[in-house]
Design a protein around this motif. Structure first.
Motif, mmCIF file in Angstrom:
data_model
loop_
_atom_site.group_PDB
_atom_site.id
_atom_site.type_symbol
_atom_site.label_atom_id
_atom_site.label_comp_id
_atom_site.label_asym_id
_atom_site.label_seq_id
_atom_site.Cartn_x
_atom_site.Cartn_y
_atom_site.Cartn_z
ATOM 1 N N GLU A 185 38.339 44.956 36.830
ATOM 2 C CA GLU A 185 39.437 44.360 37.596
ATOM 3 C C GLU A 185 38.939 43.070 38.247
ATOM 4 O OE1 GLU A 185 42.419 43.092 39.060
ATOM 5 O OE2 GLU A 185 42.926 45.158 38.468
ATOM 6 N N ASP A 186 39.695 41.966 38.049
ATOM 7 C CA ASP A 186 39.257 40.682 38.586
ATOM 8 C C ASP A 186 39.880 40.342 39.931
ATOM 9 O OD1 ASP A 186 41.758 40.388 37.302
ATOM 10 O OD2 ASP A 186 41.478 38.220 37.175
ATOM 11 N N GLU A 187 40.757 41.209 40.455
ATOM 12 C CA GLU A 187 41.307 40.999 41.792
ATOM 13 C C GLU A 187 40.486 41.818 42.782
ATOM 14 O OE1 GLU A 187 45.583 41.111 42.266
ATOM 15 O OE2 GLU A 187 45.827 41.077 40.082
ATOM 16 N N PRO A 188 39.669 41.162 43.617
ATOM 17 C CA PRO A 188 38.736 41.877 44.506
ATOM 18 C C PRO A 188 39.390 42.922 45.401
ATOM 19 C CG PRO A 188 38.230 39.532 44.476
ATOM 20 C CD PRO A 188 39.528 39.696 43.735
ATOM 21 N N LYS A 189 40.568 42.627 45.943
ATOM 22 C CA LYS A 189 41.217 43.572 46.847
ATOM 23 C C LYS A 189 41.600 44.858 46.121
ATOM 24 C CE LYS A 189 43.052 40.248 50.206
ATOM 25 N NZ LYS A 189 44.278 39.711 50.858
ATOM 26 N N ILE A 190 42.129 44.704 44.909
ATOM 27 C CA ILE A 190 42.511 45.884 44.129
ATOM 28 C C ILE A 190 41.276 46.683 43.749
ATOM 29 C CG2 ILE A 190 43.480 46.656 41.922
ATOM 30 C CD1 ILE A 190 45.476 44.390 42.099
ATOM 31 N N ALA A 191 40.241 45.976 43.322
ATOM 32 C CA ALA A 191 38.999 46.653 42.941
ATOM 33 C C ALA A 191 38.424 47.439 44.112
ATOM 34 C CB ALA A 191 37.985 45.632 42.432
#
Length: 227
Positions: A11-17
């Motif tokens: 996952e490239d979205e830090p918050k989601i990761a």
């Protein structure tokens, strides 16, 4: 110890990761995050996880392509994450070999529930310590007398297998030679410390070769061994 399943989060979205890392961690899963699609396939080949959460839209290489490539050499369970709600995208994801999909925005609790359900269904995970034991890139399955290192099966003698199993059951703890003797020789035969050292030397060499030089078992001078 119970076996902790390792989940690779692509996952490239830090918050989601981070949300996924936090919630999976709360349920005793270990996690690793990677954001670059170009790095995923090689990582999975070198150090196969137990489960992959894979975003569809990624830099470098998209998730559907990654899923298709992984399916050419592995049946690791894959859960796709997608912001696309069109039915065709969902079907494509499953058609490329994914086990399930979740649409963004999603409930982190739902994702954890899906991971647990899929792992149980695919027999990749069990809460009983008779199923699998894990330390770093080593997986030991006592019932099958099977040892996997970096995704490849490693041939061990019965004594070597018992030694490794005993150590992995208590990671970080030093086991004395006497403790290892009791574990490996249940018929109470008299065995010298040198015998244990000889078996351990062979085991450490095999693991080092399989792990490309990494020292997975450490000798503690005058005491014993640990992982």
């Amino acid at each position: 110890m119970s076996y902790t399943a390792r989940v690779l989060i692509v996952e490239d979205e830090p918050k989601i990761a981070q949300i996924l890392v936090d919630f999976l961690g709360m349920h005793d899963y270990s996690t690793e995050v990677i954001a670059d699609g170009l790095l995923v396939v090689d990582l999975v080949k070198q150090s196969p996880p137990d489960f992959i959460i894979l975003d569809v839209m990624l830099p470098g290489k998209d998730g559907l392509t990654i899923c298709k490539e992984i399916r050419q050499f592995s049946n690791i369970p894959i859960l796709m994450l997608t912001a696309r709600v069109e039915e065709i995208d969902r079907l494509m994801g499953l058609g490329f070999g994914a086990d399930d999909y979740v649409c963004k925005p999603f409930s982190a609790r739902e994702v954890v529930a899906r991971v647990t359900t899929i792992l149980r269904r695919t027999h990749q995970f069990s809460n009983t310590n008779e199923h699998c034991l894990c330390f770093k890139n080593i997986k030991v399955t006592p019932a099958l007398h099977q040892c996997i290192v970096n995704g490849k099966e490693l041939a061990l003698t019965p004594i070597e297998f018992r030694l490794l199993t005993a150590l992995i059951k208590k990671p970080g703890r030093v086991l004395s030679r006497d403790q290892l003797m009791d574990t490996c020789y249940t018929d109470q035969r008299i065995v010298s410390a040198r015998t244990i050292d000889s078996h351990m030397k062979n085991l450490r060499q095999k693991l080092s070769d399989a792990a490309q030089g990494e020292e997975l078992i450490q000798a503690v001078y005058g005491v014993g061994y640990k992982v």
